[in-house]
Design an enzyme around this catalytic site. Sequence first.
Site, PDB file in Angstrom:
ATOM      1  CE  LYS A 204      -4.194  -1.990   1.328  1.00  0.00           C
ATOM      2  NZ  LYS A 204      -5.249  -2.285   2.359  1.00  0.00           N
ATOM      3  NE  ARG A 238      -7.747  -8.139   1.391  1.00  0.00           N
ATOM      4  CZ  ARG A 238      -7.447  -7.724   0.028  1.00  0.00           C
ATOM      5  NH1 ARG A 238      -6.294  -6.930   0.217  1.00  0.00           N
ATOM      6  NH2 ARG A 238      -8.078  -7.610  -1.080  1.00  0.00           N
TER       7      ARG A 238
HETATM    8  N1  HH2 Z   1      -7.658  -3.740   1.083  1.00  0.00           N
HETATM    9  C1  HH2 Z   1      -7.760  -3.932  -0.118  1.00  0.00           C
HETATM   10  C2  HH2 Z   1      -9.004  -4.609  -0.489  1.00  0.00           C
HETATM   11  N2  HH2 Z   1      -9.514  -5.305   0.439  1.00  0.00           N
HETATM   12  N3  HH2 Z   1     -10.070  -5.943   2.792  1.00  0.00           N
HETATM   13  C3  HH2 Z   1      -9.716  -5.963   4.259  1.00  0.00           C
HETATM   14  N4  HH2 Z   1     -10.299  -6.668   4.995  1.00  0.00           N
HETATM   15  N5  HH2 Z   1      -8.619  -5.381   4.400  1.00  0.00           N
HETATM   16  C4  HH2 Z   1      -7.867  -4.404   3.586  1.00  0.00           C
HETATM   17  O1  HH2 Z   1      -6.855  -3.838   3.958  1.00  0.00           O
HETATM   18  C5  HH2 Z   1      -8.334  -4.620   2.035  1.00  0.00           C
HETATM   19  C6  HH2 Z   1      -9.421  -5.297   1.767  1.00  0.00           C
HETATM   20  C7  HH2 Z   1      -7.090  -3.177  -1.066  1.00  0.00           C
HETATM   21  O2  HH2 Z   1      -6.084  -3.756  -1.619  1.00  0.00           O
HETATM   22  P1  HH2 Z   1      -6.199  -4.659  -2.990  1.00  0.00           P
HETATM   23  O3  HH2 Z   1      -7.289  -5.789  -2.946  1.00  0.00           O
HETATM   24  O4  HH2 Z   1      -4.715  -5.119  -3.397  1.00  0.00           O
HETATM   25  O5  HH2 Z   1      -6.535  -3.636  -4.209  1.00  0.00           O
HETATM   26  P2  HH2 Z   1      -7.719  -3.176  -4.866  1.00  0.00           P
HETATM   27  O6  HH2 Z   1      -8.975  -2.620  -3.818  1.00  0.00           O
HETATM   28  O7  HH2 Z   1      -7.345  -2.066  -6.084  1.00  0.00           O
HETATM   29  O8  HH2 Z   1      -8.512  -4.321  -5.561  1.00  0.00           O
END
Ligand code: HH2
Length: 261
Positions: A204, A238
Amino acid sequence: MGVLNVTPDSFSDGGRFPDPEAAAAAALRMAAEGASWIDVGGESSRPGAAPVSADVERGRVLPVLERLSGRLEIPLSIDTTKPEVARAALAMGASIVNDVTGFTNPAMRDLAAETNAVAVVMHMQGAPASMQTAPSYGDVVSEILEFLAAQTAALESAGVSRDKIYVDPGIGFGKTLAHNLAILSRIDTFAALGFPVVAGPSRKAFIGALTGRPVEDRLAGTLGAVAWMAAKGVSVVRVHDVREAVDCLKVFEALREEAAS
Ligand code: HH2
């Protein structure tokens, strides 16, 4: 928790899996690398992301879940804010609902109760389209604690049992670097709510801000956060890079056990 984004626009792994078979293979690989659960998402929640319809989201995640049916020995979560998507994913074998809007939609709470799903309650200020414009809090940790306490109580009132609930402070969701550092430095505080804590530092922006690295080069920074969170009692991290995070946690756990003996 291994991350599997089947989106064209996720901030670090968007567009990697246009083909459901390749996405399913990635999930199986993460399981073999030691993931305890896999989080499948069909809508990016990165800052500035535009929402997609339930049909589009289902069209992205269901073919992957279908291919994983009977092949994955660890639980699957569906990363969604939409009851229609969560319902379809649960019917297709998922058992966890990861809602970045923290089950503020009563239909999501009712669904979790009705299906006996595990619920991951995450905090976000605002919505992805604008959440990083001007995040603002009095005391960021207290405000998140208040939100998580209210939402977990609402889930329990809807009929979700306490042992099905996880809480997540939502790193990067409507938070400045200072907010993220305050949350992480006091991440042990969230366990006081009485639920296992989940946190998602992986690749992030706060890691980019601290290291000066672009998104594709934030693994080492991510592992620094993973080790810190393990030391502070976080139950689930995660991550996109499961193999490396598992190695990091193996070394951490061995040292913790040795120190306690
Ligand atoms: N971060 C993201 C998405 N879902 N869920 C939880 N519980 N906690 C988090 O910190 C979290 C989450 C964002 O990351 P990512 O899925 O890699 O990216 P994107 O939202 O662009 O798909």
